[in-house]
Design a protein around this motif. Structure first.
Motif, PDB file in Angstrom:
ATOM      1  N   LYS A  96       0.835  -1.200   0.000  1.00  0.00           N
ATOM      2  CA  LYS A  96       0.000   0.000   0.000  1.00  0.00           C
ATOM      3  C   LYS A  96       0.869   1.250   0.000  1.00  0.00           C
ATOM      4  O   LYS A  96       2.061   1.203   0.292  1.00  0.00           O
ATOM      5  CB  LYS A  96      -0.902   0.012   1.241  1.00  0.00           C
ATOM      6  CG  LYS A  96      -1.861  -1.152   1.334  1.00  0.00           C
ATOM      7  CD  LYS A  96      -2.732  -1.051   2.586  1.00  0.00           C
ATOM      8  CE  LYS A  96      -3.723  -2.202   2.677  1.00  0.00           C
ATOM      9  NZ  LYS A  96      -4.574  -2.109   3.887  1.00  0.00           N
ATOM     10  N   GLY A  97       0.258   2.370  -0.313  1.00  0.00           N
ATOM     11  CA  GLY A  97       0.921   3.660  -0.176  1.00  0.00           C
ATOM     12  C   GLY A  97       1.869   4.026  -1.296  1.00  0.00           C
ATOM     13  O   GLY A  97       2.663   4.973  -1.140  1.00  0.00           O
ATOM     14  N   LEU A  98       1.803   3.352  -2.422  1.00  0.00           N
ATOM     15  CA  LEU A  98       2.682   3.700  -3.543  1.00  0.00           C
ATOM     16  C   LEU A  98       2.144   4.927  -4.266  1.00  0.00           C
ATOM     17  O   LEU A  98       0.929   5.134  -4.343  1.00  0.00           O
ATOM     18  CB  LEU A  98       2.783   2.531  -4.521  1.00  0.00           C
ATOM     19  CG  LEU A  98       3.430   1.253  -3.971  1.00  0.00           C
ATOM     20  CD1 LEU A  98       3.378   0.158  -5.015  1.00  0.00           C
ATOM     21  CD2 LEU A  98       4.869   1.510  -3.542  1.00  0.00           C
ATOM     22  N   PRO A  99       3.022   5.744  -4.811  1.00  0.00           N
ATOM     23  CA  PRO A  99       2.562   6.922  -5.558  1.00  0.00           C
ATOM     24  C   PRO A  99       1.797   6.511  -6.808  1.00  0.00           C
ATOM     25  O   PRO A  99       2.023   5.436  -7.376  1.00  0.00           O
ATOM     26  CB  PRO A  99       3.865   7.651  -5.912  1.00  0.00           C
ATOM     27  CG  PRO A  99       4.933   6.611  -5.845  1.00  0.00           C
ATOM     28  CD  PRO A  99       4.505   5.663  -4.774  1.00  0.00           C
ATOM     29  N   ALA A 100       0.891   7.364  -7.247  1.00  0.00           N
ATOM     30  CA  ALA A 100       0.085   7.078  -8.430  1.00  0.00           C
ATOM     31  C   ALA A 100       0.982   6.920  -9.655  1.00  0.00           C
ATOM     32  O   ALA A 100       1.997   7.611  -9.796  1.00  0.00           O
ATOM     33  CB  ALA A 100      -0.930   8.190  -8.652  1.00  0.00           C
ATOM     34  N   ALA A 101       0.593   6.002 -10.538  1.00  0.00           N
ATOM     35  CA  ALA A 101       1.365   5.752 -11.762  1.00  0.00           C
ATOM     36  C   ALA A 101       0.428   5.213 -12.835  1.00  0.00           C
ATOM     37  O   ALA A 101      -0.620   4.660 -12.532  1.00  0.00           O
ATOM     38  CB  ALA A 101       2.488   4.759 -11.485  1.00  0.00           C
ATOM     39  N   ASP A 102       0.814   5.381 -14.104  1.00  0.00           N
ATOM     40  CA  ASP A 102       0.025   4.814 -15.190  1.00  0.00           C
ATOM     41  C   ASP A 102      -0.098   3.310 -15.022  1.00  0.00           C
ATOM     42  O   ASP A 102      -1.163   2.728 -15.224  1.00  0.00           O
ATOM     43  CB  ASP A 102       0.662   5.139 -16.539  1.00  0.00           C
ATOM     44  CG  ASP A 102       0.532   6.608 -16.903  1.00  0.00           C
ATOM     45  OD1 ASP A 102      -0.473   7.227 -16.524  1.00  0.00           O
ATOM     46  OD2 ASP A 102       1.454   7.138 -17.562  1.00  0.00           O
ATOM     47  N   ARG A 103       1.013   2.676 -14.693  1.00  0.00           N
ATOM     48  CA  ARG A 103       1.041   1.264 -14.322  1.00  0.00           C
ATOM     49  C   ARG A 103       2.046   1.114 -13.199  1.00  0.00           C
ATOM     50  O   ARG A 103       3.138   1.692 -13.258  1.00  0.00           O
ATOM     51  CB  ARG A 103       1.461   0.356 -15.476  1.00  0.00           C
ATOM     52  CG  ARG A 103       0.467   0.190 -16.569  1.00  0.00           C
ATOM     53  CD  ARG A 103       0.896  -0.909 -17.538  1.00  0.00           C
ATOM     54  NE  ARG A 103       0.513  -2.242 -17.069  1.00  0.00           N
ATOM     55  CZ  ARG A 103       0.823  -3.375 -17.700  1.00  0.00           C
ATOM     56  NH1 ARG A 103       1.573  -3.324 -18.797  1.00  0.00           N
ATOM     57  NH2 ARG A 103       0.414  -4.549 -17.240  1.00  0.00           N
ATOM     58  N   GLN A 104       1.694   0.340 -12.198  1.00  0.00           N
ATOM     59  CA  GLN A 104       2.630   0.109 -11.111  1.00  0.00           C
ATOM     60  C   GLN A 104       3.360  -1.211 -11.364  1.00  0.00           C
ATOM     61  O   GLN A 104       2.755  -2.283 -11.360  1.00  0.00           O
ATOM     62  CB  GLN A 104       1.898   0.053  -9.770  1.00  0.00           C
ATOM     63  CG  GLN A 104       2.833  -0.075  -8.584  1.00  0.00           C
ATOM     64  CD  GLN A 104       3.797   1.105  -8.487  1.00  0.00           C
ATOM     65  OE1 GLN A 104       3.391   2.237  -8.264  1.00  0.00           O
ATOM     66  NE2 GLN A 104       5.086   0.836  -8.654  1.00  0.00           N
ATOM     67  N   TRP A 105       4.644  -1.118 -11.600  1.00  0.00           N
ATOM     68  CA  TRP A 105       5.457  -2.285 -11.890  1.00  0.00           C
ATOM     69  C   TRP A 105       6.132  -2.800 -10.622  1.00  0.00           C
ATOM     70  O   TRP A 105       6.572  -2.024  -9.778  1.00  0.00           O
ATOM     71  CB  TRP A 105       6.522  -1.960 -12.928  1.00  0.00           C
ATOM     72  CG  TRP A 105       5.962  -1.743 -14.290  1.00  0.00           C
ATOM     73  CD1 TRP A 105       5.580  -0.555 -14.857  1.00  0.00           C
ATOM     74  CD2 TRP A 105       5.680  -2.744 -15.266  1.00  0.00           C
ATOM     75  NE1 TRP A 105       5.093  -0.749 -16.123  1.00  0.00           N
ATOM     76  CE2 TRP A 105       5.141  -2.093 -16.406  1.00  0.00           C
ATOM     77  CE3 TRP A 105       5.840  -4.133 -15.301  1.00  0.00           C
ATOM     78  CZ2 TRP A 105       4.764  -2.777 -17.554  1.00  0.00           C
ATOM     79  CZ3 TRP A 105       5.466  -4.814 -16.452  1.00  0.00           C
ATOM     80  CH2 TRP A 105       4.944  -4.140 -17.552  1.00  0.00           C
ATOM     81  N   PHE A 106       6.238  -4.121 -10.544  1.00  0.00           N
ATOM     82  CA  PHE A 106       6.918  -4.764  -9.421  1.00  0.00           C
ATOM     83  C   PHE A 106       8.002  -5.692  -9.958  1.00  0.00           C
ATOM     84  O   PHE A 106       7.774  -6.453 -10.903  1.00  0.00           O
ATOM     85  CB  PHE A 106       5.933  -5.580  -8.584  1.00  0.00           C
ATOM     86  CG  PHE A 106       4.932  -4.736  -7.849  1.00  0.00           C
ATOM     87  CD1 PHE A 106       5.177  -4.314  -6.549  1.00  0.00           C
ATOM     88  CD2 PHE A 106       3.756  -4.349  -8.469  1.00  0.00           C
ATOM     89  CE1 PHE A 106       4.261  -3.523  -5.878  1.00  0.00           C
ATOM     90  CE2 PHE A 106       2.829  -3.562  -7.803  1.00  0.00           C
ATOM     91  CZ  PHE A 106       3.081  -3.146  -6.504  1.00  0.00           C
ATOM     92  N   ASP A 107       9.197  -5.609  -9.351  1.00  0.00           N
ATOM     93  CA  ASP A 107      10.285  -6.517  -9.667  1.00  0.00           C
ATOM     94  C   ASP A 107      10.374  -7.553  -8.551  1.00  0.00           C
ATOM     95  O   ASP A 107      10.553  -7.197  -7.373  1.00  0.00           O
ATOM     96  CB  ASP A 107      11.606  -5.760  -9.779  1.00  0.00           C
ATOM     97  CG  ASP A 107      11.630  -4.841 -10.985  1.00  0.00           C
ATOM     98  OD1 ASP A 107      11.475  -5.357 -12.111  1.00  0.00           O
ATOM     99  OD2 ASP A 107      11.780  -3.615 -10.810  1.00  0.00           O
ATOM    100  N   LEU A 108      10.219  -8.817  -8.922  1.00  0.00           N
ATOM    101  CA  LEU A 108      10.326  -9.915  -7.985  1.00  0.00           C
ATOM    102  C   LEU A 108      11.746 -10.468  -8.100  1.00  0.00           C
ATOM    103  O   LEU A 108      12.127 -11.009  -9.145  1.00  0.00           O
ATOM    104  CB  LEU A 108       9.299 -11.011  -8.292  1.00  0.00           C
ATOM    105  CG  LEU A 108       7.842 -10.725  -7.888  1.00  0.00           C
ATOM    106  CD1 LEU A 108       7.255  -9.543  -8.658  1.00  0.00           C
ATOM    107  CD2 LEU A 108       6.970 -11.963  -8.120  1.00  0.00           C
TER     108      LEU A 108
END
Length: 364
Positions: A96-108
């Motif tokens: 939670k609490g991530l800044p707004a973005a067109d798409r939120q990407w996650f690196d695993l």
């Protein structure tokens, strides 16, 4: 009421024509880059990112069971280059609490092996309901289809300026319109700035599919026949050859293909792409059937304006069903004998081009 009924009828008629595109999947292995010992360098056997309505993201993963990677102990989850969560070889976290973005990407990032970059599959736009990423799936060899490269969607005629700007920021470079001439004329695409536009009319020159069925059984038959036509019809072969060629040639990406509802003609485009890349049949089917979820509200609104008997006829045309997709794959077997021969003889994608496509779109 009469006006609403006519509007609903027009929508369903357009979707009937849209419904001329979908088949089932035959598991197909890919032959992209591995670690040199016959296995993928990516240890994840499962991983997803799902956006919540509250702005949170649920990240799930399993990196403990891939061949050669039983030693994975830790996985870091990064967003924007920062570690936002940690876990063991398998786990689930809510971020939670991530800044707004067109798409939120996650690196695993595992402590052994190659990492994986994922985002939620759905692209939320004001003017579409079924715009999603074609990637994020694991192949039979343990590789993964890259995300952010290929998108699939319903019609683009209702895109807002904000939507178009968002797609430009997502680097959509080429749009393939799979619709017929009358569909394109009534609802022309609003293409993102700087993107190329290509007509790839799946039913070009076809005089079929001009009348609506009168019973639910006729509707189901029309859908399955439409799937077959997408595979063996001249317009379908030409259109899907254009899409595959465009994907292969456009290394600057991203590529987007769409029809009216984003479920049938688009469904076969995506199913055939995923099958070519080696994604298992059950995964391809699940991706295809997901249109029922993404389009549920829109479909329910159409059916709610129709008398019960008419709604019963229209529902099979608004749905995607396993037998529709399976009819397309059965046509592949009947006409070509195998999926590779369909790619080669039907779409003009030879073994070398298929290897290049896999190298380009797969990681691991």
């Amino acid at each position: 009421m009469k006006k609403a009924l006519l509007a609903a009828t027009a929508v369903a008629a357009a979707l009937t024509l849209t419904a001329l595109v979908a088949p089932a999947a035959s598991a197909h292995g890919s032959h992209g880059d591995h670690d040199g010992r016959g296995r993928s360098a990516v240890p994840f056997t499962a991983a997803t990112v799902t956006a919540g309505a509250d702005g949170s993201f649920t990240v799930k993963w399993d990196a403990g069971r891939a061949k050669g990677f039983q030693g994975v102990k830790r996985v870091e989850i990064k967003a924007g280059g920062k570690v936002v969560a940690k876990g063991g070889a398998a786990g689930q976290v809510v971020v939670k609490g991530l800044p707004a973005a067109d798409r939120q990407w996650f690196d695993l990032v595992p402590d052994r092996g190659q990492g994986l970059r994922l985002a939620d599959r759905l692209i939320k736009l004001d003017g579409t309901t079924n715009f999603r990423d074609a990637g994020g799936y694991r192949t039979t060899t343990g590789q993964w289809v890259k995300m952010g490269e290929i998108y699939r969607s319903d019609a683009l005629d209702k895109l807002t300026e904000g939507d178009r700007a968002k797609l430009a920021r997502l680097h959509v470079k080429t749009v393939f319109d799979l619709r017929m001439e009358d569909e394109r004329g009534k609802a022309p695409d609003k293409v993102p700035a700087g993107a190329g536009y290509v007509v790839a009319d799946v039913f070009a020159g076809s005089g079929s599919f001009q009348t609506l069925p009168k019973t639910p059984d006729e509707a189901v038959k029309a859908m399955t026949e439409a799937e077959k036509a997408m595979v063996s019809g001249a317009g379908g072969k030409k259109a899907y050859a254009q899409v595959f060629e465009g994907i292969g040639n456009d290394r600057s990406r991203a590529v987007l293909f769409h029809c009216t509802a984003g479920k049938d003609r688009t469904g076969w485009a995506n199913a055939s792409l995923l099958t070519a890349l080696g994604v298992p049949a059950d995964t391809v089917m699940a991706d295809y059937l997901a249109s029922n979820d993404y389009r549920k509200a829109a479909n329910d609104a159409v059916l709610a304006h129709l008398p019960a008997q008419q709604a019963a006829v229209y529902k099979p045309m608004l749905d995607v069903r396993p037998e529709y997709l399976n009819a397309g794959y059965a046509e592949v077997e009947a006409q070509y004998g195998s999926f590779d021969r369909y790619l080669d003889k039907g779409l003009g994608i030879d073994a070398r081009e298929l290897r290049e496509l896999r190298r380009d779109l797969l990681v691991g």
